[in-house]
Design an enzyme around this catalytic site. Structure first.
Site, PDB file in Angstrom:
ATOM      1  N   ASN A 136     -42.709 -63.159 -50.415  1.00 51.49           N
ATOM      2  CA  ASN A 136     -44.058 -63.436 -50.907  1.00 51.49           C
ATOM      3  C   ASN A 136     -44.158 -64.742 -51.692  1.00 51.49           C
ATOM      4  O   ASN A 136     -45.246 -65.130 -52.114  1.00 51.49           O
ATOM      5  CB  ASN A 136     -44.568 -62.266 -51.760  1.00 51.49           C
ATOM      6  CG  ASN A 136     -44.930 -61.070 -50.890  1.00 51.49           C
ATOM      7  OD1 ASN A 136     -44.957 -61.174 -49.659  1.00 51.49           O
ATOM      8  ND2 ASN A 136     -45.189 -59.937 -51.520  1.00 51.49           N
ATOM      9  N   ARG A 163     -50.402 -61.881 -42.398  1.00 55.99           N
ATOM     10  CA  ARG A 163     -51.418 -62.002 -43.436  1.00 55.99           C
ATOM     11  C   ARG A 163     -51.373 -63.379 -44.093  1.00 55.99           C
ATOM     12  O   ARG A 163     -52.390 -63.972 -44.435  1.00 55.99           O
ATOM     13  CB  ARG A 163     -51.156 -60.908 -44.487  1.00 55.99           C
ATOM     14  CG  ARG A 163     -52.002 -60.960 -45.708  1.00 55.99           C
ATOM     15  CD  ARG A 163     -53.383 -60.444 -45.452  1.00 55.99           C
ATOM     16  NE  ARG A 163     -54.246 -60.591 -46.619  1.00 55.99           N
ATOM     17  CZ  ARG A 163     -55.538 -60.348 -46.601  1.00 55.99           C
ATOM     18  NH1 ARG A 163     -56.146 -59.964 -45.497  1.00 55.99           N
ATOM     19  NH2 ARG A 163     -56.263 -60.497 -47.684  1.00 55.99           N
ATOM     20  N   ARG A 205     -58.439 -55.075 -46.206  1.00 58.76           N
ATOM     21  CA  ARG A 205     -57.956 -56.399 -46.606  1.00 58.76           C
ATOM     22  C   ARG A 205     -58.952 -57.532 -46.339  1.00 58.76           C
ATOM     23  O   ARG A 205     -58.680 -58.456 -45.554  1.00 58.76           O
ATOM     24  CB  ARG A 205     -56.595 -56.692 -45.956  1.00 58.76           C
ATOM     25  CG  ARG A 205     -55.583 -55.590 -46.208  1.00 58.76           C
ATOM     26  CD  ARG A 205     -54.197 -55.951 -45.755  1.00 58.76           C
ATOM     27  NE  ARG A 205     -53.475 -56.711 -46.752  1.00 58.76           N
ATOM     28  CZ  ARG A 205     -52.225 -57.109 -46.614  1.00 58.76           C
ATOM     29  NH1 ARG A 205     -51.562 -56.813 -45.525  1.00 58.76           N
ATOM     30  NH2 ARG A 205     -51.621 -57.809 -47.569  1.00 58.76           N
ATOM     31  N   ILE A 259     -61.277 -60.958 -47.010  1.00 58.00           N
ATOM     32  CA  ILE A 259     -60.918 -62.257 -47.613  1.00 58.00           C
ATOM     33  C   ILE A 259     -62.153 -62.886 -48.265  1.00 58.00           C
ATOM     34  O   ILE A 259     -62.264 -64.101 -48.364  1.00 58.00           O
ATOM     35  CB  ILE A 259     -60.257 -63.217 -46.598  1.00 58.00           C
ATOM     36  CG1 ILE A 259     -61.127 -63.402 -45.357  1.00 58.00           C
ATOM     37  CG2 ILE A 259     -58.881 -62.733 -46.194  1.00 58.00           C
ATOM     38  CD1 ILE A 259     -60.655 -64.583 -44.501  1.00 58.00           C
ATOM     39  N   ASP A 260     -63.059 -62.029 -48.712  1.00 51.87           N
ATOM     40  CA  ASP A 260     -64.302 -62.530 -49.310  1.00 51.87           C
ATOM     41  C   ASP A 260     -64.061 -63.344 -50.588  1.00 51.87           C
ATOM     42  O   ASP A 260     -64.789 -64.303 -50.861  1.00 51.87           O
ATOM     43  CB  ASP A 260     -65.260 -61.361 -49.594  1.00 51.87           C
ATOM     44  CG  ASP A 260     -64.602 -60.281 -50.449  1.00 51.87           C
ATOM     45  OD1 ASP A 260     -63.454 -59.914 -50.157  1.00 51.87           O
ATOM     46  OD2 ASP A 260     -65.223 -59.839 -51.428  1.00 51.87           O
ATOM     47  N   ASP A 297     -46.214 -52.658 -53.271  1.00 50.39           N
ATOM     48  CA  ASP A 297     -45.176 -52.871 -52.251  1.00 50.39           C
ATOM     49  C   ASP A 297     -43.956 -51.973 -52.457  1.00 50.39           C
ATOM     50  O   ASP A 297     -43.043 -51.975 -51.626  1.00 50.39           O
ATOM     51  CB  ASP A 297     -44.726 -54.349 -52.256  1.00 50.39           C
ATOM     52  CG  ASP A 297     -45.745 -55.248 -51.579  1.00 50.39           C
ATOM     53  OD1 ASP A 297     -46.747 -54.733 -51.055  1.00 50.39           O
ATOM     54  OD2 ASP A 297     -45.539 -56.478 -51.579  1.00 50.39           O
ATOM     55  N   ARG A 323     -40.080 -58.056 -40.308  1.00 49.09           N
ATOM     56  CA  ARG A 323     -41.047 -59.070 -40.734  1.00 49.09           C
ATOM     57  C   ARG A 323     -40.786 -59.488 -42.174  1.00 49.09           C
ATOM     58  O   ARG A 323     -41.127 -60.606 -42.571  1.00 49.09           O
ATOM     59  CB  ARG A 323     -42.466 -58.505 -40.658  1.00 49.09           C
ATOM     60  CG  ARG A 323     -43.065 -58.466 -39.259  1.00 49.09           C
ATOM     61  CD  ARG A 323     -44.536 -58.070 -39.319  1.00 49.09           C
ATOM     62  NE  ARG A 323     -45.106 -58.610 -40.536  1.00 49.09           N
ATOM     63  CZ  ARG A 323     -45.909 -57.951 -41.364  1.00 49.09           C
ATOM     64  NH1 ARG A 323     -46.262 -56.723 -41.114  1.00 49.09           N
ATOM     65  NH2 ARG A 323     -46.367 -58.522 -42.458  1.00 49.09           N
TER      66      ARG A 323
HETATM   67  C1  UD1 Z   1     -50.230 -59.865 -51.808  1.00 48.46           C
HETATM   68  C2  UD1 Z   1     -48.835 -59.704 -51.286  1.00 48.46           C
HETATM   69  C3  UD1 Z   1     -48.623 -58.281 -50.838  1.00 48.46           C
HETATM   70  C4  UD1 Z   1     -48.939 -57.328 -51.977  1.00 48.46           C
HETATM   71  C5  UD1 Z   1     -50.318 -57.642 -52.555  1.00 48.46           C
HETATM   72  C6  UD1 Z   1     -50.646 -56.831 -53.808  1.00 48.46           C
HETATM   73  C7  UD1 Z   1     -48.223 -61.881 -50.385  1.00 48.46           C
HETATM   74  C8  UD1 Z   1     -47.925 -62.676 -49.179  1.00 48.46           C
HETATM   75  N1  UD1 Z   1     -48.631 -60.607 -50.180  1.00 48.46           N
HETATM   76  O1  UD1 Z   1     -51.119 -59.554 -50.764  1.00 48.46           O
HETATM   77  O2  UD1 Z   1     -47.270 -58.124 -50.453  1.00 48.46           O
HETATM   78  O3  UD1 Z   1     -48.964 -56.035 -51.448  1.00 48.46           O
HETATM   79  O4  UD1 Z   1     -50.420 -59.010 -52.906  1.00 48.46           O
HETATM   80  O5  UD1 Z   1     -49.731 -57.122 -54.819  1.00 48.46           O
HETATM   81  O6  UD1 Z   1     -48.046 -62.310 -51.519  1.00 48.46           O
HETATM   82  N2  UD1 Z   1     -59.159 -58.183 -51.978  1.00 48.46           N
HETATM   83  C9  UD1 Z   1     -60.514 -58.275 -51.726  1.00 48.46           C
HETATM   84  N3  UD1 Z   1     -60.998 -59.486 -51.287  1.00 48.46           N
HETATM   85  C10 UD1 Z   1     -60.195 -60.580 -51.116  1.00 48.46           C
HETATM   86  C11 UD1 Z   1     -58.808 -60.458 -51.389  1.00 48.46           C
HETATM   87  C12 UD1 Z   1     -58.325 -59.244 -51.816  1.00 48.46           C
HETATM   88  O7  UD1 Z   1     -61.271 -57.324 -51.861  1.00 48.46           O
HETATM   89  O8  UD1 Z   1     -60.698 -61.645 -50.734  1.00 48.46           O
HETATM   90  C13 UD1 Z   1     -58.603 -56.864 -52.424  1.00 48.46           C
HETATM   91  C14 UD1 Z   1     -57.657 -56.269 -51.365  1.00 48.46           C
HETATM   92  O9  UD1 Z   1     -58.368 -55.551 -50.377  1.00 48.46           O
HETATM   93  C15 UD1 Z   1     -56.770 -55.382 -52.202  1.00 48.46           C
HETATM   94  C16 UD1 Z   1     -56.678 -56.163 -53.518  1.00 48.46           C
HETATM   95  O10 UD1 Z   1     -57.760 -57.083 -53.541  1.00 48.46           O
HETATM   96  O11 UD1 Z   1     -57.433 -54.164 -52.439  1.00 48.46           O
HETATM   97  C17 UD1 Z   1     -55.348 -56.906 -53.685  1.00 48.46           C
HETATM   98  O12 UD1 Z   1     -55.201 -57.833 -52.642  1.00 48.46           O
HETATM   99  P1  UD1 Z   1     -54.407 -59.204 -52.837  1.00 48.46           P
HETATM  100  O13 UD1 Z   1     -53.893 -59.306 -54.228  1.00 48.46           O
HETATM  101  O14 UD1 Z   1     -55.269 -60.293 -52.303  1.00 48.46           O
HETATM  102  O15 UD1 Z   1     -53.191 -58.972 -51.899  1.00 48.46           O
HETATM  103  P2  UD1 Z   1     -52.628 -59.963 -50.812  1.00 48.46           P
HETATM  104  O16 UD1 Z   1     -52.725 -61.372 -51.318  1.00 48.46           O
HETATM  105  O17 UD1 Z   1     -53.225 -59.627 -49.492  1.00 48.46           O
END
Ligand code: UD1
Length: 449
Positions: free
Chosen positions: A23, A92, A121, A123-124, A304, A396
């Protein structure tokens, strides 16, 4: 079809050197585009996601090669700012290319990223943040087209998303002004990304706290950088030691990055000594329930590590409650653990696990990365043989998990078997697909940059 064949029941013992963090490596590989140069990134684990990221960078025009655990990325010449849908859907972390391509080229054409199927997940926060920074973002259900320069200012993330924090840090590097990001995620991997960007000569401050300040600029040098250790890999090995009644030492890992995990393992009866560069663990005769554990952003208990903890709880004395607060669909390992005799009930984000004495070996299928690791741990703890299929999910994110576990005395072998009609049918039943990357997704003529 590759699978792990595991004969459980042997307590693991010995020493394991922890590898570089997935990560941290993935956003840093994307960040290697921010400053055109020849970047040497050491400690990159040899995992499936890193290979896909290298393929993407090559398709964008960068020259990428692996030399042992060092990835050399020559990003002086880019030929495209568009990432094909097929590669975007394979991991991702492809989402980080929005920020780095915007910084470098002023445009980025991407699709919705893939990765583990553990929730919706969205990306908003990424796209909303980019708009606040001054970029134009148009999106439909699949494609996202971004362009412009960062105009600076202040953006408060509505939730401390790890990925959005990292993407916005990179996107904020374009333009000349100061950007302040607030309510940022504070995961240690974000500090590592800041370290890489600063090595390239960018001005980024505050990572590891909720407020990050980024000053626009072009960067000044090629980077030689060492990726931090993988705290999730470390936690997985600690739990393998604990689950099998073993004892051992993990080296090359700072115990303070794993505070919440070590606390839970101590509550389960493990004796742990944590140092600046290693962690020692001795497990009890039988683990006991840690009570209630909720996942949370860092420094809370990592989502995780939730699947691996569930495996330990399955055999621990007493009742464990797990509340998954980050992702809404992260219990896919439950059904497989139940095939091995586990007693687990789930309702929404809550799971109740009643400890049984011993798991029974079975054929199970990994459906996501950490859930797959949880099944491997279950196999090591079970009686008789366990076969874990769907291991491309595990590969992965873990480099040579079976080799690492063998180093600690685990009886685990990777086998490559021909698909039979029966195994195909049972894999399809639980949603397993093979890791066939198919034909090249790159459009031959790319004229964006
Ligand atoms: C990263 C990690 C992943 C870990 C996660 C939580 C990397 C490559 N991946 O994932 O291994 O499980 O952090 O610690 O570092 N969310 C939204 N909108 C957004 C973005 C996120 O609603 O635009 C929500 C997600 O649905 C989730 C929460 O925020 O419920 C946390 O997501 P996020 O911290 O963004 O996780 P990742 O970056 O995908």
């Amino acid at each position: 079809m590759e699978s792990y064949h595991i004969r459980g029941g042997t307590p693991l013992h010995g020493e394991y050197p922890v590898k570089g963090a997935k990560n941290a490596a993935l956003p840093i590989l994307a960040a290697a585009l921010c400053k055109g140069g020849i970047h040497e990134i050491y400690g990159c684990p040899d995992i499936g996601d890193a290979s896909v990221m290298m393929d993407i960078l090559k398709g964008l025009g960068a020259d990428c090669r692996r030399d042992g655990n060092c990835l050399v990325v020559d990003s002086r010449q880019l030929t495209s700012a568009a990432v094909p849908r097929q590669l975007m859907s394979m991991l991702r972390s492809s989402v980080f290319l929005m920020g780095s391509l915007l910084m470098r080229t002023g445009e980025a054409v991407v699709y919705r990223p893939g990765g583990c199927n553990i929730g919706s997940r969205p990306i908003d926060i990424h796209t909303d943040g980019l708009r606040h920074l001054g970029y134009t973002v148009t999106e439909d259900e699949e494609k996202i087209v971004c362009s412009g320069r960062c105009r600076g200012g202040r953006y408060v993330l509505p939730y401390p998303s790890v990925g959005a924090t990292e993407n916005l840090m990179m996107a904020a590097l374009s333009g000349d002004g100061l950007t302040v990001l607030e309510n940022c995620a504070i995961e240690p991997e974000i500090l590592d990304l800041q370290g890489f960007l600063r090595t390239c000569g960018f001005q980024v401050y505050g990572a590891g706290t909720g407020t990050i300040a980024v000053l626009g600029g072009k960067g000044i040098s090629d980077a030689m950088y060492f990726i931090m250790e993988d705290r999730i890999e470390a936690a997985t090995y600690l739990m393998a030691l604990a689950g099998t009644g073993g004892e051992g030492i993990l080296t090359g890992v700072r115990g303070r990055l794993l505070g919440s995990v070590l606390q839970v393992l101590e509550n389960m009866g493990c004796r742990i000594r944590s140092f600046q560069d290693r962690i020692e663990l001795v497990s009890p005769e039988r683990l006991r329930s840690p009570g209630m554990v909720s996942t949370a952003p860092y420094p809370g208990f990592p989502t995780d590590c939730q699947p691996q903890l569930m495996t330990l709880a399955v055999c621990a004395a007493g009742e464990t409650r797990i509340c998954e607060e980050i992702f809404e669909n992260r219990f896919s390992h439950k059904k497989e653990l139940m095939k091995m005799g586990a007693n687990i009930e789930t309702c929404g984000k809550n799971a109740i696990i009643k400890g049984i004495g011993r798991l029974q070996g079975a054929e199970v299928c990994a459906q996501d990365l950490r859930g797959g690791a949880a099944l491997v741990l279950a196999g090591l703890m079970a009686e008789e043989e366990t076969v874990v299929t769907g291991i491309h999910h595990i590969e992965r994110g873990y480099e040579g998990l079976e080799r690492g576990l063998r180093l600690l005395g685990g009886n685990i072998e990777k086998k490559n078997e021909r698909k039979t009609k029966k195994t195909e049918e049972s894999a399809a039943e639980v949603g397993c697909v093979s890791a066939d990357h198919g034909s090249s997704p790159w459009v031959p003529v790319l004229s964006h940059v």
